[in-house]
Design a protein around this motif. Structure first.
Motif, mmCIF file in Angstrom:
data_model
loop_
_atom_site.group_PDB
_atom_site.id
_atom_site.type_symbol
_atom_site.label_atom_id
_atom_site.label_comp_id
_atom_site.label_asym_id
_atom_site.label_seq_id
_atom_site.Cartn_x
_atom_site.Cartn_y
_atom_site.Cartn_z
ATOM 1 N N PHE A 235 0.845 -1.188 0.000
ATOM 2 C CA PHE A 235 0.000 0.000 0.000
ATOM 3 C C PHE A 235 0.882 1.241 0.000
ATOM 4 O O PHE A 235 1.952 1.257 0.611
ATOM 5 N N CYS A 236 0.398 2.291 -0.671
ATOM 6 C CA CYS A 236 1.057 3.588 -0.621
ATOM 7 C C CYS A 236 -0.017 4.659 -0.483
ATOM 8 O O CYS A 236 -0.993 4.672 -1.247
ATOM 9 N N PHE A 237 0.153 5.543 0.493
ATOM 10 C CA PHE A 237 -0.776 6.641 0.728
ATOM 11 C C PHE A 237 -0.005 7.954 0.621
ATOM 12 O O PHE A 237 1.071 8.094 1.208
ATOM 13 N N VAL A 238 -0.562 8.904 -0.128
ATOM 14 C CA VAL A 238 0.114 10.166 -0.407
ATOM 15 C C VAL A 238 -0.798 11.308 0.022
ATOM 16 O O VAL A 238 -1.943 11.398 -0.428
ATOM 17 N N CYS A 239 -0.299 12.172 0.904
ATOM 18 C CA CYS A 239 -1.034 13.358 1.349
ATOM 19 C C CYS A 239 -0.365 14.587 0.746
ATOM 20 O O CYS A 239 0.806 14.857 1.026
ATOM 21 N N CYS A 240 -1.107 15.332 -0.082
ATOM 22 C CA CYS A 240 -0.540 16.446 -0.849
ATOM 23 C C CYS A 240 -1.135 17.783 -0.427
ATOM 24 O O CYS A 240 -2.290 17.862 -0.008
ATOM 25 N N HIS A 241 -0.337 18.815 -0.588
ATOM 26 C CA HIS A 241 -0.810 20.196 -0.546
ATOM 27 C C HIS A 241 -0.136 20.908 -1.711
ATOM 28 O O HIS A 241 1.050 21.230 -1.652
ATOM 29 N N LEU A 242 -0.901 21.113 -2.793
ATOM 30 C CA LEU A 242 -0.337 21.650 -4.026
ATOM 31 C C LEU A 242 -0.460 23.170 -4.065
ATOM 32 O O LEU A 242 -1.097 23.787 -3.218
ATOM 33 N N ALA A 243 0.152 23.759 -5.091
ATOM 34 C CA ALA A 243 0.207 25.218 -5.222
ATOM 35 C C ALA A 243 -1.191 25.809 -5.270
ATOM 36 O O ALA A 243 -2.098 25.267 -5.903
ATOM 37 N N SER A 244 -1.368 26.938 -4.604
ATOM 38 C CA SER A 244 -2.668 27.596 -4.552
ATOM 39 C C SER A 244 -2.785 28.601 -5.692
ATOM 40 O O SER A 244 -1.877 28.752 -6.511
ATOM 41 N N GLU A 248 -5.857 32.499 -13.891
ATOM 42 C CA GLU A 248 -5.642 31.681 -15.082
ATOM 43 C C GLU A 248 -4.164 31.309 -15.195
ATOM 44 O O GLU A 248 -3.281 32.155 -15.077
ATOM 45 N N GLY A 249 -3.905 30.040 -15.405
ATOM 46 C CA GLY A 249 -2.536 29.553 -15.507
ATOM 47 C C GLY A 249 -1.978 28.989 -14.218
ATOM 48 O O GLY A 249 -0.936 28.321 -14.237
ATOM 49 N N ASP A 250 -2.650 29.234 -13.077
ATOM 50 C CA ASP A 250 -2.144 28.701 -11.807
ATOM 51 C C ASP A 250 -2.209 27.181 -11.752
ATOM 52 O O ASP A 250 -1.463 26.551 -10.991
ATOM 53 N N GLU A 251 -3.105 26.581 -12.557
ATOM 54 C CA GLU A 251 -3.187 25.114 -12.549
ATOM 55 C C GLU A 251 -1.899 24.476 -13.056
ATOM 56 O O GLU A 251 -1.588 23.325 -12.715
ATOM 57 N N ALA A 252 -1.130 25.221 -13.870
ATOM 58 C CA ALA A 252 0.147 24.686 -14.352
ATOM 59 C C ALA A 252 1.114 24.468 -13.192
ATOM 60 O O ALA A 252 1.893 23.505 -13.196
ATOM 61 N N HIS A 253 1.083 25.342 -12.182
ATOM 62 C CA HIS A 253 1.939 25.161 -11.005
ATOM 63 C C HIS A 253 1.515 23.928 -10.213
ATOM 64 O O HIS A 253 2.356 23.195 -9.689
ATOM 65 N N LEU A 294 -4.506 11.791 -1.606
ATOM 66 C CA LEU A 294 -5.527 12.700 -1.090
ATOM 67 C C LEU A 294 -4.873 13.999 -0.644
ATOM 68 O O LEU A 294 -3.658 14.086 -0.511
ATOM 69 N N GLY A 295 -5.695 15.016 -0.420
ATOM 70 C CA GLY A 295 -5.148 16.264 0.086
ATOM 71 C C GLY A 295 -5.859 17.480 -0.460
ATOM 72 O O GLY A 295 -6.863 17.389 -1.184
ATOM 73 N N ASP A 296 -5.313 18.631 -0.113
ATOM 74 C CA ASP A 296 -5.773 19.903 -0.660
ATOM 75 C C ASP A 296 -5.028 20.103 -1.977
ATOM 76 O O ASP A 296 -3.954 20.699 -2.021
ATOM 77 N N LEU A 297 -5.621 19.582 -3.049
ATOM 78 C CA LEU A 297 -4.970 19.639 -4.356
ATOM 79 C C LEU A 297 -5.133 21.010 -5.004
ATOM 80 O O LEU A 297 -4.465 21.302 -5.998
ATOM 81 N N ASN A 298 -6.041 21.817 -4.487
ATOM 82 C CA ASN A 298 -6.164 23.234 -4.851
ATOM 83 C C ASN A 298 -6.633 23.488 -6.278
ATOM 84 O O ASN A 298 -6.566 24.629 -6.755
ATOM 85 N N TYR A 299 -7.106 22.461 -6.994
ATOM 86 C CA TYR A 299 -7.619 22.694 -8.348
ATOM 87 C C TYR A 299 -8.941 23.452 -8.268
ATOM 88 O O TYR A 299 -9.769 23.197 -7.394
ATOM 89 N N ARG A 300 -9.141 24.376 -9.201
ATOM 90 C CA ARG A 300 -10.291 25.268 -9.173
ATOM 91 C C ARG A 300 -11.232 24.981 -10.345
ATOM 92 O O ARG A 300 -11.026 24.044 -11.122
ATOM 93 N N ILE A 301 -12.247 25.816 -10.470
ATOM 94 C CA ILE A 301 -13.237 25.715 -11.539
ATOM 95 C C ILE A 301 -12.953 26.821 -12.552
ATOM 96 O O ILE A 301 -12.892 28.002 -12.194
ATOM 97 N N SER A 302 -12.767 26.452 -13.802
ATOM 98 C CA SER A 302 -12.365 27.410 -14.845
ATOM 99 C C SER A 302 -13.574 28.148 -15.400
ATOM 100 O O SER A 302 -13.937 28.019 -16.583
ATOM 101 N N LEU A 303 -14.219 28.906 -14.539
ATOM 102 C CA LEU A 303 -15.351 29.752 -14.909
ATOM 103 C C LEU A 303 -15.212 31.084 -14.187
ATOM 104 O O LEU A 303 -14.545 31.158 -13.142
ATOM 105 N N PRO A 304 -15.833 32.144 -14.699
ATOM 106 C CA PRO A 304 -15.814 33.418 -13.968
ATOM 107 C C PRO A 304 -16.408 33.246 -12.574
ATOM 108 O O PRO A 304 -17.303 32.425 -12.353
#
Length: 465
Positions: A235-244, A248-253, A294-304
């Motif tokens: 088993f492998c468990f990964v807890c992430c906190h990605l860039a906030s 527009e373009g922050d998802e690349a980080h 799992l984690g706060d992956l910080n991905y957003r919704i690409s809408l206004p």
């Protein structure tokens, strides 16, 4: 005042240098209820005897006279960004951990921002005191109401024989939950708990930390990963906190952080002896049989922002998810998380709330002019992904705790685990001396087995298996 300022200017680069160039040996240390389990596993490995032994992978070899059987367990996985809020002493985690159900065998809990992400916390020594406090609250919640499963029943609704585990004194061991591994890097905390009677089947626990924050290497962002063997399954468990960031373009980080975590996370390789069978030792995250990220992956919704808020009020999850950045990375060819799985989302976005409130940040009721300038549109930042055969998700929802600006997200899985079915135990029993006298009995060669003998045979078989 000037003297203190001058001293701070001298210490600042030293703190950075110590953080960047300190010896990595301590990064593999972790906390557990039974630390001897980590060391005991080392006894199973010997050097391979070749100069390049440390670069070779151990090969999984079948044990003699052995077949594999499949056992099923229930696993609870959850992620929670607690926003740097220290847990109050009277915080009850029972609702979040669903302890009233009482049927989970394994708990995997990932926290983000257990400490505020200030410079002194990021550059200084890890503040483990608050992480230990979270572990104490988890222990209290899990062991307050963890009823023993009735004999002959397990999670998933399928029957399975349950043999009680006996301690050294001969008494029945209580089914309390024990911490297998707990590891903290700055604000990221990953802690794994198993039923007390399963801990003897957990082997070779190890951890790996990857920082992706300031200068691409500090621990304010990144991941803590844990691996171990449960019986014959890795088993492998990964807890992430990605860039906030919601621009527009922050998802690349975020994609870059995730790629770095998958590339740089590695676990110690072990030597294996050619004379003794050994389980393989996966080196990278994707080498394991069952993986949960799992984690706060910080991905957003690409809408206004205005349209996002309107769709959230209407509960139009389909339109929102069609524009969800993470869903695109999972479903598209060449996406960062292509090949991973996620359950159907039927709950409201988990970020960003006013603390102690059900109102989203920047709403008309509680928002201020400063809130609106920060542009925090609602989003499903907190997620649980998985990959590997033998994992089936049975639940995916959120918990309504108001402690921080995030809502916890939790998932439940039915997990298949390979276990050895040793035929030598039955053969040695029936060929033992206790049957020698009976061989002279009935002429047809059929042995009569009394009820008490059958009970003894079952008990011995349970211990050998």
């Amino acid at each position: 005042m000037l003297e203190n300022q001058s001293q701070a200017e001298v210490l600042w680069p030293r703190l950075v240098a110590n953080k960047l160039f300190r010896k990595p040996s301590g990064s593999h240390a972790f906390v557990a209820d039974f630390p001897a389990a980590a060391g005991a596993a080392e006894e199973e490995f010997d050097g391979c005897g070749s100069p390049d032994a440390d670069a070779q992978r151990c090969v999984k070899r079948p044990r003699p006279q052995q077949r594999n059987k499949t056992l099923k367990y229930r696993l609870f996985a959850s992620t929670w960004n607690v926003g740097g809020v220290a847990p109050p002493d009277d915080l009850d985690l029972s609702d979040w951990l669903d302890t009233r159900n009482g049927t989970y065998d394994i708990y995997v809990l990932g926290f983000q921002e257990v400490v505020p992400l200030r410079a002194r916390n990021v550059l200084g020594a890890d503040k483990n005191r608050i992480g230990m406090r979270w572990n104490e609250l988890v222990r209290a919640a899990l062991n307050r109401s963890s009823p023993s499963p009735s004999p002959g029943a397990t999670g998933g609704g399928e029957k399975q024989k349950v043999h009680p585990v006996r301690d050294g004194a001969g008494g029945l061991q209580s089914r309390d939950f024990r911490c297998v591994v707990s590891k903290q890097m700055v604000g990221i905390l990953l802690t794994v708990w198993v039923r007390g009677d399963l801990r003897r089947f957990v082997r070779r626990p190890s951890v790996s930390c990857v920082g992706c924050g300031v200068m691409g290497c500090l621990g304010n962002k990144g991941a803590v990963s844990v691996r171990f063997w449960l019986r014959d399954t890795s088993f492998c468990f990964v807890c992430c906190h990605l860039a906030s960031g919601g621009r527009e373009g922050d998802e690349a980080h975020r994609n870059a952080d995730a790629a770095e975590i998958l590339r740089r996370t590695s676990f110690p390789r072990r030597h294996c002896s050619s004379s003794s069978p050994s389980l393989a030792t996966p080196h990278k995250i994707l080498d394991h049989d069952r993986v949960i990220l799992l984690g706060d992956l910080n991905y957003r919704i690409s809408l206004p922002e205005a349209k996002t808020r309107l769709l959230v009020e209407r509960h139009d999850w389909k339109t929102l998810l069609d524009n969800d950045q993470l869903r695109g990375e999972v479903s598209s060819e060449g996406g960062t998380f292509n090949g991973w799985n996620e359950g159907a989302i039927t709950f409201s976005p988990t970020y960003k709330y006013h603390r102690n409130s059900d109102a989203y940040y920047g709403c008309a009721q509680l928002g201020s002019k400063g809130d609106k300038l920060k542009r925090r549109a609602p989003a499903w930042c907190d997620r649980v992904l998985w990959r590997g055969a033998g994992l089936r998700q049975t639940r995916y929802d959120r918990c309504e705790s108001r402690l921080s600006d995030h809502r916890p997200v939790r998932a439940a899985f039915a997990v298949e685990v390979d276990a050895p079915w040793n035929l030598n135990s039955l053969r040695s029993f029936f060929l033992s001396e206790r049957f020698d006298d009976r061989a002279k009995g009935p002429a047809d060669g059929l042995f009569l087995l009394r009820e008490d003998d059958h009970t003894a045979a079952s008990a011995r078989y349970a211990e050998d298996v």
